[in-house]
Structure formats: structure tokens, C-alpha cells
Motif scaffolding. Structure first.
Motif, PDB file in Angstrom:
ATOM      1  N   ALA A 179       0.836  -1.204   0.000  1.00 32.35           N
ATOM      2  CA  ALA A 179       0.000   0.000   0.000  1.00 32.35           C
ATOM      3  C   ALA A 179       0.866   1.246   0.000  1.00 32.35           C
ATOM      4  CB  ALA A 179      -0.907   0.016   1.229  1.00 32.35           C
ATOM      5  N   ILE A 180       0.420   2.253  -0.729  1.00 30.77           N
ATOM      6  CA  ILE A 180       1.055   3.565  -0.656  1.00 30.77           C
ATOM      7  C   ILE A 180       0.081   4.499   0.045  1.00 30.77           C
ATOM      8  CG2 ILE A 180       2.432   3.195  -2.737  1.00 30.77           C
ATOM      9  CD1 ILE A 180       0.399   4.930  -4.244  1.00 30.77           C
ATOM     10  N   SER A 181       0.497   5.743   0.229  1.00 30.40           N
ATOM     11  CA  SER A 181      -0.341   6.680   0.959  1.00 30.40           C
ATOM     12  C   SER A 181      -1.461   7.185   0.045  1.00 30.40           C
ATOM     13  CB  SER A 181       0.512   7.848   1.475  1.00 30.40           C
ATOM     14  OG  SER A 181      -0.267   8.736   2.229  1.00 30.40           O
ATOM     15  N   GLY A 182      -2.647   6.585   0.173  1.00 31.13           N
ATOM     16  CA  GLY A 182      -3.764   6.968  -0.670  1.00 31.13           C
ATOM     17  C   GLY A 182      -4.122   8.441  -0.610  1.00 31.13           C
ATOM     18  N   PRO A 183      -4.149   9.054   0.584  1.00 33.75           N
ATOM     19  CA  PRO A 183      -4.494  10.481   0.655  1.00 33.75           C
ATOM     20  C   PRO A 183      -3.520  11.389  -0.092  1.00 33.75           C
ATOM     21  CG  PRO A 183      -4.713   9.454   2.803  1.00 33.75           C
ATOM     22  CD  PRO A 183      -4.040   8.450   1.919  1.00 33.75           C
ATOM     23  N   CYS A 184      -2.314  10.889  -0.398  1.00 39.78           N
ATOM     24  CA  CYS A 184      -1.328  11.709  -1.104  1.00 39.78           C
ATOM     25  C   CYS A 184      -1.415  11.553  -2.623  1.00 39.78           C
ATOM     26  CB  CYS A 184       0.091  11.363  -0.657  1.00 39.78           C
ATOM     27  SG  CYS A 184       0.430  11.693   1.085  1.00 39.78           S
ATOM     28  N   LYS A 185      -2.345  10.698  -3.088  1.00 38.75           N
ATOM     29  CA  LYS A 185      -2.447  10.449  -4.516  1.00 38.75           C
ATOM     30  C   LYS A 185      -2.711  11.746  -5.272  1.00 38.75           C
ATOM     31  CE  LYS A 185      -4.871   7.662  -7.965  1.00 38.75           C
ATOM     32  NZ  LYS A 185      -5.988   6.695  -8.215  1.00 38.75           N
ATOM     33  N   ASP A 186      -1.936  11.964  -6.319  1.00 40.51           N
ATOM     34  CA  ASP A 186      -2.046  13.146  -7.188  1.00 40.51           C
ATOM     35  C   ASP A 186      -1.640  14.444  -6.495  1.00 40.51           C
ATOM     36  OD1 ASP A 186      -3.048  11.508  -9.235  1.00 40.51           O
ATOM     37  OD2 ASP A 186      -5.100  11.725  -8.497  1.00 40.51           O
ATOM     38  N   ALA A 187      -1.133  14.373  -5.276  1.00 41.75           N
ATOM     39  CA  ALA A 187      -0.682  15.595  -4.590  1.00 41.75           C
ATOM     40  C   ALA A 187       0.638  16.068  -5.191  1.00 41.75           C
ATOM     41  CB  ALA A 187      -0.511  15.340  -3.097  1.00 41.75           C
ATOM     42  N   ALA A 188       0.785  17.368  -5.328  1.00 50.44           N
ATOM     43  CA  ALA A 188       2.043  17.937  -5.813  1.00 50.44           C
ATOM     44  C   ALA A 188       3.092  17.864  -4.708  1.00 50.44           C
ATOM     45  CB  ALA A 188       1.823  19.387  -6.238  1.00 50.44           C
ATOM     46  N   PRO A 189       4.367  17.918  -5.065  1.00 47.95           N
ATOM     47  CA  PRO A 189       5.397  17.955  -4.014  1.00 47.95           C
ATOM     48  C   PRO A 189       5.182  19.155  -3.098  1.00 47.95           C
ATOM     49  CG  PRO A 189       6.391  17.568  -6.166  1.00 47.95           C
ATOM     50  CD  PRO A 189       4.960  17.922  -6.423  1.00 47.95           C
ATOM     51  N   PRO A 190       5.447  19.022  -1.814  1.00 47.09           N
ATOM     52  CA  PRO A 190       5.292  20.161  -0.895  1.00 47.09           C
ATOM     53  C   PRO A 190       6.216  21.304  -1.291  1.00 47.09           C
ATOM     54  CG  PRO A 190       5.637  18.103   0.310  1.00 47.09           C
ATOM     55  CD  PRO A 190       5.932  17.813  -1.116  1.00 47.09           C
ATOM     56  N   THR A 191       5.827  22.514  -0.926  1.00 45.06           N
ATOM     57  CA  THR A 191       6.687  23.666  -1.187  1.00 45.06           C
ATOM     58  C   THR A 191       7.892  23.625  -0.257  1.00 45.06           C
ATOM     59  OG1 THR A 191       5.406  24.986   0.377  1.00 45.06           O
ATOM     60  CG2 THR A 191       4.789  25.132  -1.945  1.00 45.06           C
ATOM     61  N   TYR A 192       8.809  24.572  -0.473  1.00 39.01           N
ATOM     62  CA  TYR A 192      10.013  24.608   0.348  1.00 39.01           C
ATOM     63  C   TYR A 192       9.689  25.062   1.773  1.00 39.01           C
ATOM     64  CZ  TYR A 192      12.738  24.148  -3.934  1.00 39.01           C
ATOM     65  OH  TYR A 192      13.273  23.691  -5.103  1.00 39.01           O
ATOM     66  N   SER A 193      10.362  24.450   2.731  1.00 37.28           N
ATOM     67  CA  SER A 193      10.333  24.911   4.111  1.00 37.28           C
ATOM     68  C   SER A 193      11.628  25.663   4.384  1.00 37.28           C
ATOM     69  CB  SER A 193      10.199  23.723   5.064  1.00 37.28           C
ATOM     70  OG  SER A 193      10.179  24.142   6.409  1.00 37.28           O
ATOM     71  N   THR A 194      11.621  26.511   5.416  1.00 38.00           N
ATOM     72  CA  THR A 194      12.779  27.349   5.726  1.00 38.00           C
ATOM     73  C   THR A 194      13.133  27.225   7.202  1.00 38.00           C
ATOM     74  OG1 THR A 194      12.074  28.955   4.055  1.00 38.00           O
ATOM     75  CG2 THR A 194      13.675  29.702   5.677  1.00 38.00           C
ATOM     76  N   PRO A 195      14.408  27.050   7.533  1.00 31.93           N
ATOM     77  CA  PRO A 195      14.798  27.081   8.953  1.00 31.93           C
ATOM     78  C   PRO A 195      14.527  28.468   9.541  1.00 31.93           C
ATOM     79  CG  PRO A 195      16.564  26.197   7.568  1.00 31.93           C
ATOM     80  CD  PRO A 195      15.562  26.801   6.646  1.00 31.93           C
ATOM     81  N   LEU A 196      13.915  28.514  10.706  1.00 30.46           N
ATOM     82  CA  LEU A 196      13.557  29.791  11.325  1.00 30.46           C
ATOM     83  C   LEU A 196      14.357  30.093  12.586  1.00 30.46           C
ATOM     84  CD1 LEU A 196       9.654  29.569  11.036  1.00 30.46           C
ATOM     85  CD2 LEU A 196      11.239  30.768   9.503  1.00 30.46           C
ATOM     86  N   LEU A 197      14.558  29.084  13.423  1.00 30.23           N
ATOM     87  CA  LEU A 197      15.166  29.341  14.728  1.00 30.23           C
ATOM     88  C   LEU A 197      15.611  28.018  15.338  1.00 30.23           C
ATOM     89  CD1 LEU A 197      15.520  31.899  16.550  1.00 30.23           C
ATOM     90  CD2 LEU A 197      13.405  31.233  17.703  1.00 30.23           C
ATOM     91  N   ILE A 198      16.687  28.062  16.117  1.00 35.52           N
ATOM     92  CA  ILE A 198      17.112  26.895  16.887  1.00 35.52           C
ATOM     93  C   ILE A 198      17.523  27.355  18.283  1.00 35.52           C
ATOM     94  CG2 ILE A 198      17.909  25.617  14.864  1.00 35.52           C
ATOM     95  CD1 ILE A 198      20.774  26.350  15.631  1.00 35.52           C
ATOM     96  N   GLY A 199      17.543  26.429  19.234  1.00 33.66           N
ATOM     97  CA  GLY A 199      18.003  26.799  20.573  1.00 33.66           C
ATOM     98  C   GLY A 199      17.589  25.802  21.631  1.00 33.66           C
ATOM     99  N   LEU A 200      18.255  25.861  22.771  1.00 36.04           N
ATOM    100  CA  LEU A 200      17.933  25.016  23.906  1.00 36.04           C
ATOM    101  C   LEU A 200      16.623  25.459  24.563  1.00 36.04           C
ATOM    102  CD1 LEU A 200      21.360  24.583  25.741  1.00 36.04           C
ATOM    103  CD2 LEU A 200      19.948  22.730  24.832  1.00 36.04           C
ATOM    104  N   ASP A 201      15.930  24.503  25.141  1.00 35.42           N
ATOM    105  CA  ASP A 201      14.773  24.811  25.970  1.00 35.42           C
ATOM    106  C   ASP A 201      15.296  25.434  27.267  1.00 35.42           C
ATOM    107  OD1 ASP A 201      12.606  24.852  27.677  1.00 35.42           O
ATOM    108  OD2 ASP A 201      11.947  22.818  27.206  1.00 35.42           O
ATOM    109  N   PRO A 202      14.960  26.704  27.571  1.00 36.46           N
ATOM    110  CA  PRO A 202      15.483  27.344  28.787  1.00 36.46           C
ATOM    111  C   PRO A 202      15.049  26.647  30.072  1.00 36.46           C
ATOM    112  CG  PRO A 202      13.764  28.682  27.781  1.00 36.46           C
ATOM    113  CD  PRO A 202      14.085  27.587  26.800  1.00 36.46           C
TER     114      PRO A 202
END
Length: 329
Positions: A179-202
Motif C-alpha cells: 500500500a502507498i499513501s492513498g491520501p497523497c495520490k495526485d498531490a504535488a510535491p510540498p513547497t520549500y520549508s525554511t529554517p527559522l530558529l534553533i536553541g535550547l529549551d530554557p
């Protein structure tokens, strides 16, 4: 009635105790790598890790057992790409011969990382287009996502390998009930994501957050994965030393921990110390003014059928005492 309830509770405790023993019992020396990794999956099941997290950690454990430490994260990332290619093949997004060519390309480069002196170390220092060819020898630094290349990072030439036909692939899928992911059938590739922020949990020094932009363009039930790569670059003028390290993480969109209003625009993922052997290389801040602690972050979004538009542009974050913590949310 009370005796029956007590008896059932006792049976439950015996079952849980046996399950815990199976998860933590020692394995014989020299156990098969896959057995070692599957042994740890039992423990992760007991602490209710979701399927995506178990799969990502399983690939890392398998890579760590099979390969040398410098190659571990690259092997885990390559295993994720193998999964993506398999999903693309099964969903009909790529032809069988293209699938074979790309799989062989990844396998060949992993062999180079394991056998060619300096290849893995050079990868840790930089691989802008994530084609497993180090930047210091990459003559074509903007390879397509999952594109096959030669050892210089340029598009591979030559005939495609012989492969089963599309009809044979479809018949095999039916026979094996794949089985493949039926809900993704005919879906276009997702757009680009961008790194926003990183850091330790204070509030928890054993937790590290990574924030990336999100998209809502995929069908509602189509799973979306965030494949994140971080390269650590560290140097100290005082000690005249420098080092680098590479980290690879895969998160499902459902692992987002941001419940603030900003959560409608971004995903925040948590990395825990217990899952990162080189923790200090990831989180240590610069102390002296002459120290440099940089983290170069890239992210790509992948849907449930393995489709992606590729990696984001790398973003550099400088970590010091003032910037080491993630802002409250």
C-alpha cells in the motif's frame, strides 16, 4: 469479583514485566546489526514513540551498527532517501529504471564515504546540495533532489540500467498487497520549508528546539515529513582548535510542539539529549569573543509518497551565551 479483578491486574503486571524484560534483556555478543536495532524498537514501543520517530531512530541505530561513526548520520539520511525513492516508485512518480539508477547512485556514494579516506570528514564540513558529494570536490553544486551524479557531483551520464516494466511493478504490488499513501495520490510535491530558529529549551537543558516554516497545501490526511540537516562548525582561537559534526533528523508534522499562535505558521520540533550522541557539538555555545559556534541548517519537506521539491538554502545560526536559548512559546 474483587478476586477476579486482582487476578486480572496480576496477569497484566506479569505481561508488562515480561514485555519489559524482552525489551531490555542483553543480547549475545556479536548479535546481528538488524537484531540490535529491532531490540531497541521494543523499548521505544514501551515508551509510546510514534511510528515516524521509531523509524528514524531505527535507521540511525542500524547505521551506527553497520558503519563507522563518521558515516552514521549520512547512512541514516541515505536510508530515508531509499524510503522516499521506494514510495515514488510505488506511487508511479518515477520510472523503474530511474529508481534503480538513483538507488545505485546513493549506494555507491555511501561506499565512497566508508572507503575513501577523508570523504566522510569532507561531507561533514559541507554538502550544499545534499548529493553525498563533498563541497570541496563538487563541480556542480546545485544538483536536483535525489538526482544521480558522478563523483564530481555533476549529472550522471550513460544508459539507464535494465529494470522491470511498470506493469510488472504494478502486478508485484497487487500480489504483495503493498500500500502507498492513498491520501497523497495526485498531490504535488510540498513547497520549500525554511529554517527559522534553533536553541535550547530554557527550562530543560536536555531539550533542543528546531523551528521551520510549515505548509498547508497537502491533502488533509497526507502525511508530511520534515527532513532536517544540521552541520556544526566550531573553532577556538585560544585553544587553536576547530571541529565539525553533522546531524540528521526526520520529524512528522504531527510532532510539532508549538501550540502558540505562531504555530499556524511554523513547526517546532524537539530533539532530546538521549537521542544525540554528539550532544555537545549540537548545543555548546561560544564563550570567548574569539570562539565561533555556528550551526548551518537545511530542511526539506517530503510527503507520504516520497515527493519533495528539495532542500532549502542553508541558514547559519551563531550560538553564544546570549543566543543559545529558544524564546518561550
Amino acid at each position: 469479583m474483587k478476586r477476579l479483578i486482582l487476578f486480572l491486574v496480576l496477569l497484566l503486571l506479569i505481561f508488562l514485566g515480561f514485555a519489559c524484560w524482552l525489551a531490555v534483556k542483553p543480547l549475545p555478543a556479536g548479535a546481528d546489526c538488524r537484531l540490535v536495532a529491532e531490540h531497541k524498537v521494543r523499548l521505544w514501543n514501551l515508551v509510546f514513540w510514534d511510528k515516524a520517530r521509531r523509524e528514524a531512530e531505527y535507521q540511525k541505530e542500524l547505521a551506527a551498527c553497520l558503519g563507522s561513526p563518521p558515516c552514521t548520520d549520512f547512512t541514516a539520511a541515505a536510508n530515508f532517501d531509499y524510503m522516499r525513492l521506494g514510495r515514488q516508485l510505488l506511487s508511479g512518480a518515477i520510472a523503474p529504471d530511474e529508481y534503480l539508477a538513483r538507488v545505485r547512485d546513493i549506494s555507491r556514494k555511501l561506499r565512497l564515504a566508508r572507503t575513501v579516506p577523508g570523504w566522510a570528514d569532507a561531507l561533514a564540513k559541507g554538502d550544499h546540495d545534499c548529493d553525498l558529494v563533498p563541497d570541496d570536490r563538487d563541480r556542480c553544486p546545485d544538483s536536483a533532489d535525489l538526482g544521480a551524479t558522478d563523483d564530481q557531483g555533476c549529472p550522471a551520464k550513460g544508459p539507464m540500467p535494465k529494470a522491470p516494466s511498470r506493469e510488472e511493478i504494478e502486478r508485484a504490488k497487487e500480489v504483495m498487497h503493498v500500500a502507498i499513501s492513498g491520501p497523497c495520490k495526485d498531490a504535488a510535491p510540498p513547497t520549500y520549508s525554511t529554517p527559522l530558529l534553533i536553541g535550547l529549551d530554557p527550562n530543560d537543558p536536555d531539550s533542543f528546539y528546531i523551528a521551520v516554516s510549515k505548509t498547508a497545501e497537502q491533502p488533509p490526511a497526507c502525511p508530511v515529513f520534515y527532513d532536517i540537516r544540521i552541520r556544526s562548525e566550531r573553532s577556538s582561537f585560544f585553544s587553536q582548535s576547530s571541529s565539525s559534526a553533522h546531524f540528521s533528523f526526520v520529524f512528522r508534522s504531527s510532532e510539532n510542539v508549538d501550540r502558540s499562535p505562531a504555530g499556524q505558521f511554523r513547526n517546532v520540533f524537539r530533539v532530546r539529549k538521549q537521542n544525540v550522541p554528539q550532544w555537545n557539538d549540537l548545543v555548546t555555545p561560544a564563550i570567548e569573543p574569539s570562539d565561533h559556534e555556528d550551526r548551518i541548517v537545511q530542511v526539506r519537506m517530503v510527503n507520504g509518497n516520497g515527493l519533495s521539491r528539495g532542500w532549502s538554502e542553508p541558514r547559519r545560526f551563531s550560538i553564544n551565551i546570549l543566543t543559545r536559548n529558544f524564546p518561550p512559546f
